[in-house]
Write an enzyme that holds these catalytic residues in place. Structure first.
Site, PDB file in Angstrom:
ATOM      1  CG  ASN A   1     -12.624  -0.659   3.465  1.00 33.57           C
ATOM      2  OD1 ASN A   1     -13.053  -1.037   4.552  1.00 33.57           O
ATOM      3  ND2 ASN A   1     -11.416  -0.117   3.321  1.00 33.57           N
TER       4      ASN A   1
ATOM      5  CG  HIS B   1      -6.826  -2.799   3.046  1.00 31.48           C
ATOM      6  ND1 HIS B   1      -6.120  -1.630   2.851  1.00 31.48           N
ATOM      7  CD2 HIS B   1      -8.028  -2.602   2.459  1.00 31.48           C
ATOM      8  CE1 HIS B   1      -6.877  -0.763   2.185  1.00 31.48           C
ATOM      9  NE2 HIS B   1      -8.049  -1.332   1.949  1.00 31.48           N
TER      10      HIS B   1
ATOM     11  CD  GLN C   1     -14.780  -0.695  -3.048  1.00 30.39           C
ATOM     12  OE1 GLN C   1     -15.990  -0.870  -2.872  1.00 30.39           O
ATOM     13  NE2 GLN C   1     -14.070  -1.405  -3.907  1.00 30.39           N
TER      14      GLN C   1
ATOM     15  CG  ASP D   1      -2.051   1.003   1.105  1.00 34.14           C
ATOM     16  OD1 ASP D   1      -3.208   0.561   1.002  1.00 34.14           O
ATOM     17  OD2 ASP D   1      -1.787   2.229   1.105  1.00 34.14           O
ATOM     18  CB  ILE D   2       0.856   4.230  -2.190  1.00 35.33           C
ATOM     19  CG1 ILE D   2       1.954   5.126  -2.729  1.00 35.33           C
ATOM     20  CG2 ILE D   2      -0.413   5.023  -1.909  1.00 35.33           C
ATOM     21  CD1 ILE D   2       1.673   5.686  -4.115  1.00 35.33           C
TER      22      ILE D   2
ATOM     23  CG  HIS E   1      -8.703  -3.073  -2.493  1.00 37.39           C
ATOM     24  ND1 HIS E   1      -9.637  -2.386  -3.249  1.00 37.39           N
ATOM     25  CD2 HIS E   1      -8.554  -2.353  -1.355  1.00 37.39           C
ATOM     26  CE1 HIS E   1     -10.014  -1.304  -2.599  1.00 37.39           C
ATOM     27  NE2 HIS E   1      -9.393  -1.259  -1.434  1.00 37.39           N
TER      28      HIS E   1
HETATM   29  P1  AMP Z   1      -9.877   1.435   0.114  1.00 33.14           P
HETATM   30  O1  AMP Z   1     -10.240   2.664   0.914  1.00 33.14           O
HETATM   31  O2  AMP Z   1     -10.198   0.161   0.823  1.00 33.14           O
HETATM   32  O3  AMP Z   1     -10.422   1.502  -1.299  1.00 33.14           O
HETATM   33  O4  AMP Z   1      -8.291   1.427   0.044  1.00 33.14           O
HETATM   34  C1  AMP Z   1      -7.556   1.871  -1.049  1.00 33.14           C
HETATM   35  C2  AMP Z   1      -6.094   1.778  -0.683  1.00 33.14           C
HETATM   36  O5  AMP Z   1      -5.332   1.916  -1.861  1.00 33.14           O
HETATM   37  C3  AMP Z   1      -5.596   2.836   0.302  1.00 33.14           C
HETATM   38  O6  AMP Z   1      -5.063   2.196   1.461  1.00 33.14           O
HETATM   39  C4  AMP Z   1      -4.514   3.585  -0.479  1.00 33.14           C
HETATM   40  O7  AMP Z   1      -3.430   3.981   0.305  1.00 33.14           O
HETATM   41  C5  AMP Z   1      -4.120   2.552  -1.533  1.00 33.14           C
HETATM   42  N1  AMP Z   1      -3.564   3.082  -2.770  1.00 33.14           N
HETATM   43  C6  AMP Z   1      -4.070   4.066  -3.544  1.00 33.14           C
HETATM   44  N2  AMP Z   1      -3.296   4.245  -4.623  1.00 33.14           N
HETATM   45  C7  AMP Z   1      -2.286   3.345  -4.543  1.00 33.14           C
HETATM   46  C8  AMP Z   1      -1.160   3.031  -5.365  1.00 33.14           C
HETATM   47  N3  AMP Z   1      -0.909   3.676  -6.495  1.00 33.14           N
HETATM   48  N4  AMP Z   1      -0.326   2.043  -4.950  1.00 33.14           N
HETATM   49  C9  AMP Z   1      -0.565   1.390  -3.811  1.00 33.14           C
HETATM   50  N5  AMP Z   1      -1.605   1.628  -2.996  1.00 33.14           N
HETATM   51  C10 AMP Z   1      -2.453   2.602  -3.353  1.00 33.14           C
END
Ligand code: AMP
Length: 126
Positions: free
Chosen positions: A97, A112, A104, A35-36, A110
């Site tokens: 989520n 986590h 979400q 995760d970024i 996805h």
């Molecule tokens: P959600 O709120 O469950 O949709 O989580 C989306 C997740 O994606 C968040 O934890 C972000 O930090 C992660 N995210 C968004 N863009 C990227 C990316 N380019 N690379 C890795 N993780 C990302």
């Protein structure tokens, strides 16, 4: 109402290699990457390569092979990061989520995997 998949979401772009990712594990059906914006020392996202919006979409429409592979990748990563309690690890949390109330952000299914510190209670008060 059937789900419509938005192929402009950021994980679709990662799958098309239009933007980079820090890959942890990849199989024919599944991609896992860091995760970024990590919420803990270990924060890995596991996504199916198929175009599913969220978990219930995946559960309804993914093939058995996709579902099994996704599940096995999560298990393998929890071992690889030494989080599994059976191996003396301190544990982990899985979160997926969905939709508005689930908050979400990215509309590609996805999971986590979060570990590496004590995470506190599961749900914060509203
Ligand atoms: P959600 O709120 O469950 O949709 O989580 C989306 C997740 O994606 C968040 O934890 C972000 O930090 C992660 N995210 C968004 N863009 C990227 C990316 N380019 N690379 C890795 N993780 C990302």
């Amino acid at each position: 109402m059937p789900y419509e998949y938005d192929d402009q979401n950021i994980f679709a772009k990662i799958l098309r290699r239009e933007i980079p990712n820090n890959t942890v594990m990849e199989t024919d059906y599944t991609l896992a990457f860091h995760d970024i914006n990590p919420a803990a020392p270990d924060h890995i996202l596991v996504i199916p390569k198929g175009f599913y919006v969220n978990y219930d979409h995946f559960a309804a429409e993914a093939t058995d092979a996709e579902v099994v592979d996704f599940t096995r990748v999560i298990g393998a990563i929890s071992h690889a990061i030494k989080a599994t309690p059976a191996s003396g690890g301190n544990g982990y949390r899985l979160i997926t989520n969905a939709g508005h109330d689930g908050v979400q952000d990215v509309p590609h299914m996805h999971m986590h995997i979060i570990a590496g510190r004590r995470l506190g209670r599961m749900i914060q008060p509203a």
